[in-house]
Motif scaffolding. Structure first.
Motif, PDB file in Angstrom:
ATOM      1  N   PRO A 142      -7.490  12.113  -4.808  1.00  0.00           N
ATOM      2  CA  PRO A 142      -6.573  10.994  -4.606  1.00  0.00           C
ATOM      3  C   PRO A 142      -5.153  11.330  -5.068  1.00  0.00           C
ATOM      4  O   PRO A 142      -4.961  11.928  -6.137  1.00  0.00           O
ATOM      5  CB  PRO A 142      -7.169   9.878  -5.481  1.00  0.00           C
ATOM      6  CG  PRO A 142      -8.563  10.321  -5.810  1.00  0.00           C
ATOM      7  CD  PRO A 142      -8.508  11.819  -5.836  1.00  0.00           C
ATOM      8  N   LEU A 151      -5.734   2.213 -10.157  1.00  0.00           N
ATOM      9  CA  LEU A 151      -5.440   3.620  -9.879  1.00  0.00           C
ATOM     10  C   LEU A 151      -5.161   4.365 -11.178  1.00  0.00           C
ATOM     11  O   LEU A 151      -5.582   5.511 -11.363  1.00  0.00           O
ATOM     12  CB  LEU A 151      -4.239   3.722  -8.937  1.00  0.00           C
ATOM     13  CG  LEU A 151      -4.342   2.965  -7.611  1.00  0.00           C
ATOM     14  CD1 LEU A 151      -3.034   3.065  -6.831  1.00  0.00           C
ATOM     15  CD2 LEU A 151      -5.503   3.494  -6.779  1.00  0.00           C
ATOM     16  N   GLY A 206      -8.461  -1.029  -6.378  1.00  0.00           N
ATOM     17  CA  GLY A 206      -8.497   0.052  -5.405  1.00  0.00           C
ATOM     18  C   GLY A 206      -9.893   0.638  -5.349  1.00  0.00           C
ATOM     19  O   GLY A 206     -10.470   0.998  -6.374  1.00  0.00           O
ATOM     20  N   SER A 251       0.324   2.961  -3.916  1.00  0.00           N
ATOM     21  CA  SER A 251       0.542   1.513  -3.871  1.00  0.00           C
ATOM     22  C   SER A 251       1.680   1.028  -4.765  1.00  0.00           C
ATOM     23  O   SER A 251       1.910   1.559  -5.858  1.00  0.00           O
ATOM     24  CB  SER A 251      -0.740   0.790  -4.270  1.00  0.00           C
ATOM     25  OG  SER A 251      -1.813   1.140  -3.415  1.00  0.00           O
ATOM     26  N   VAL A 311      -3.046   6.912  -1.825  1.00  0.00           N
ATOM     27  CA  VAL A 311      -3.030   5.514  -2.251  1.00  0.00           C
ATOM     28  C   VAL A 311      -1.756   5.282  -3.082  1.00  0.00           C
ATOM     29  O   VAL A 311      -1.825   5.024  -4.289  1.00  0.00           O
ATOM     30  CB  VAL A 311      -4.288   5.143  -3.075  1.00  0.00           C
ATOM     31  CG1 VAL A 311      -4.479   3.625  -3.089  1.00  0.00           C
ATOM     32  CG2 VAL A 311      -5.545   5.815  -2.537  1.00  0.00           C
ATOM     33  N   VAL A 323      -2.053   9.101  -5.998  1.00  0.00           N
ATOM     34  CA  VAL A 323      -1.890   7.671  -6.276  1.00  0.00           C
ATOM     35  C   VAL A 323      -0.668   7.424  -7.150  1.00  0.00           C
ATOM     36  O   VAL A 323      -0.157   8.322  -7.825  1.00  0.00           O
ATOM     37  CB  VAL A 323      -3.135   7.103  -6.995  1.00  0.00           C
ATOM     38  CG1 VAL A 323      -4.411   7.424  -6.234  1.00  0.00           C
ATOM     39  CG2 VAL A 323      -3.242   7.636  -8.433  1.00  0.00           C
ATOM     40  N   LYS A 327       0.809  -1.219   0.000  1.00  0.00           N
ATOM     41  CA  LYS A 327       0.000   0.000   0.000  1.00  0.00           C
ATOM     42  C   LYS A 327       0.845   1.274   0.000  1.00  0.00           C
ATOM     43  O   LYS A 327       0.311   2.372   0.102  1.00  0.00           O
ATOM     44  CB  LYS A 327      -0.948  -0.004   1.199  1.00  0.00           C
ATOM     45  CG  LYS A 327      -1.977  -1.125   1.158  1.00  0.00           C
ATOM     46  CD  LYS A 327      -2.909  -0.999  -0.028  1.00  0.00           C
ATOM     47  CE  LYS A 327      -4.013  -2.039  -0.003  1.00  0.00           C
ATOM     48  NZ  LYS A 327      -4.955  -1.890  -1.149  1.00  0.00           N
ATOM     49  N   GLN A 361      -9.469   5.138  -3.714  1.00  0.00           N
ATOM     50  CA  GLN A 361      -9.423   6.352  -4.547  1.00  0.00           C
ATOM     51  C   GLN A 361     -10.804   6.693  -5.096  1.00  0.00           C
ATOM     52  O   GLN A 361     -11.122   7.870  -5.301  1.00  0.00           O
ATOM     53  CB  GLN A 361      -8.396   6.186  -5.684  1.00  0.00           C
ATOM     54  CG  GLN A 361      -8.887   5.455  -6.919  1.00  0.00           C
ATOM     55  CD  GLN A 361      -8.891   3.935  -6.747  1.00  0.00           C
ATOM     56  OE1 GLN A 361      -8.713   3.424  -5.654  1.00  0.00           O
ATOM     57  NE2 GLN A 361      -9.070   3.210  -7.834  1.00  0.00           N
ATOM     58  N   GLU A 406      -1.841  -2.388  -7.257  1.00  0.00           N
ATOM     59  CA  GLU A 406      -3.215  -2.182  -6.812  1.00  0.00           C
ATOM     60  C   GLU A 406      -4.167  -2.744  -7.864  1.00  0.00           C
ATOM     61  O   GLU A 406      -4.380  -2.127  -8.907  1.00  0.00           O
ATOM     62  CB  GLU A 406      -3.489  -0.701  -6.597  1.00  0.00           C
ATOM     63  CG  GLU A 406      -4.770  -0.430  -5.838  1.00  0.00           C
ATOM     64  CD  GLU A 406      -4.725  -0.991  -4.427  1.00  0.00           C
ATOM     65  OE1 GLU A 406      -5.531  -1.915  -4.154  1.00  0.00           O
ATOM     66  OE2 GLU A 406      -3.896  -0.549  -3.623  1.00  0.00           O
TER      67      GLU A 406
END
Length: 483
Positions: free
Chosen positions: A398, A406, A385, A379, A377, A400, A310, A388, A382
């Motif tokens: 978000p 994402l 997800g 990550s 986020v 990300v 994460k 988000q 992912e």
């Protein structure tokens, strides 16, 4: 179209992660699209307690001889969704986490506990319930994956097609090869063309190999798992399924009845994109609830497992910079002890700016989305997800990494995207603290330009990632398979 959805958990009755949100939202969306849907669940205490009008459909035995009952009833918490529950107290009647003991170790008999779930799905496909039989069995993640092997290898050749959805390829449900006969699988199943994976039995591989069609929870993840970087050793099989037109990505959605800032009873004040005053009130309320100083800098929220996947190591590395620039951080989650300790240490050093709540609290999660300006986020990988998507819905932009779902759902606030009115958040490419820092700086820079921030915020809230779109795609897939 009669569809059986098979999952180990379902929101709001039992949730350890995003799988439960999917299992709780997809059946209703499929029903609205015209499918006749029932769910099959293991008899965990919370799921048995959530079943009303329960009646015994049949009594049967697991392949290793253990008795079980198949119950049928409705789930009032999901608008009366018809549900089967496998009642086997010796396997399922355990407190706490459904998958592991209090010490964090998986239950030693997990192979039996989740084989029984898949076996019950296969028995339903064979006609165990004389009043209803599925045309499609749709199983989710490794816990339900063995349903595909049982159906494909059934001597009764049930007239059913199978769909298997990968939510996270990294969790594969491995067990020792000596359990093969115990699980009721023939010796021929233990091979490259079967359930064998590096000398072990892989429930995940059973789903990937035996299902008629494999889906993942985003188009990008469907591509990524065909590579050595994210294929977890199964990329060859996945490339083969893709070459046969048997692998696709269908993006998860948001249950708009659960995640709606205009109707959310968990948050301090409701709001929508046209009346945003409530979000400012939620922000102040969150700062007070978490013991932070009430001040104007951006509030960053994170609702996540505290794990490397994460992106928590990146966040820990950048916390001093975030605080130095006047930001605040609220985290909710549990996981890696070292990451948890680092966050606690930061909260102790900067109680006015950093707060951590260990564990999971559904209502607090809603308040974090409502009160945060940015949802993090970052990550390593992912599959889809949902965090988000909840952030977009609640106007928490978000931040990300461009990976998996994402990449499919967030558009970076670059100058070009701002000019073309496309931006909805902040995106960085490389799993690297320096790259994430650049995205963090863009977030601070945009927050300083409140007029532009509010424009992006409203655009984020206008994004539509509903389950109805996903349900139509799944239903089209079911129909194509059945045809």
């Amino acid at each position: 179209m009669r569809v059986l959805q098979v999952s180990a958990e379902i929101f709001p009755l039992l949730k350890t992660g995003g799988l439960a949100d999917v299992a709780g939202a997809l059946p209703g969306a499929l029903a609205r699209a015209g499918a006749e849907v029932r769910v099959l669940l293991p008899g965990f205490p919370a799921l048995l307690q959530g079943l009303s009008n329960a009646a015994t459909v049949a009594e049967f035995h697991a392949p290793w001889g253990e008795p079980a009952r198949l119950l049928f009833g409705q789930l009032p918490a999901l608008d009366g969704l018809p549900a089967y529950v496998v009642d086997a107290p010796a396997l399922y009647d355990r407190p706490g986490n459904p998958y592991q003991q209090d010490d964090g170790w998986p239950y030693a008999d997990n192979h039996r506990r989740f084989a029984l779930l898949g076996f019950a799905a296969a028995r339903l496909a064979e006609g165990l319930d004389g009043w209803w039989a599925p045309q499609v069995v749709h199983s989710h993640d490794w816990h339900a994956a063995l349903a595909n092997a049982y159906i494909a290898l059934s001597p009764h050749w049930p007239p059913v097609r199978t769909v298997y959805t990968v939510h996270n390829l990294a969790y594969q449900g491995l067990c020792a090869p000596q359990h093969l006969a115990e699980l009721g699988l023939p010796p021929s199943a233990f091979g490259v063309e079967g359930v064998e994976f590096h000398g072990q039995i892989s429930f995940m591989k059973a789903g990937l190999f035996y299902a008629d069609h494999v889906t993942t929870v985003s188009p990008s993840y469907a591509r990524e798992i065909q590579t050595p970087e994210q294929g977890c050793g199964l990329e060859g099989l996945l490339r083969w399924r893709a070459s046969q037109g048997q692998l696709s990505g269908i993006l998860n959605g948001v249950d708009r009845a659960v995640w709606d800032p205009a109707a959310d009873l968990n948050i301090a004040r409701r709001y929508d994109a046209s009346k945003m005053a409530g979000k400012a009130h939620c922000r102040t309320a969150l700062q007070k609830e978490m013991g932070l100083e009430v001040r104007p800098g951006p509030v960053f929220g994170m609702v996540s497992r505290l794990a490397e996947q994460k992106g928590l190591p990146l966040l820990v590395a950048l916390l001093p910079e975030l605080v130095k620039r006047g930001g605040q951080l609220v985290t909710l989650g549990s996981g890696d002890a070292a990451i948890e300790a680092a966050l606690r240490e930061a909260a102790a050093a900067h109680p006015e700016a950093v707060a951590i709540r260990v564990g999971y609290d559904e209502a607090l999660a809603h308040r974090i989305f409502a009160g945060s300006d940015v949802i993090l986020v970052p990550s390593l990988y992912e599959p889809c997800g949902l965090t988000q998507l909840y952030g977009l819905r609640y106007g928490a932009l978000p931040l990300v990494r461009r990976v998996g779902g994402l990449a499919d759902t967030v558009v970076d606030c670059s100058l070009e995207n701002l000019a073309e009115y496309k931006a909805t958040g902040f995106v960085f490419e490389t799993f690297d603290a320096g790259d994430m820092l650049r995205a963090l700086r863009r977030a601070f820079a945009l927050f300083a330009r409140q007029s532009d921030w509010k424009t992006v915020q409203k655009r984020a809230m206008a994004q539509h990632f509903g389950w109805d779109d996903a349900a139509e795609q799944y239903l089209a897939l079911y129909r194509a398979l059945a045809a």
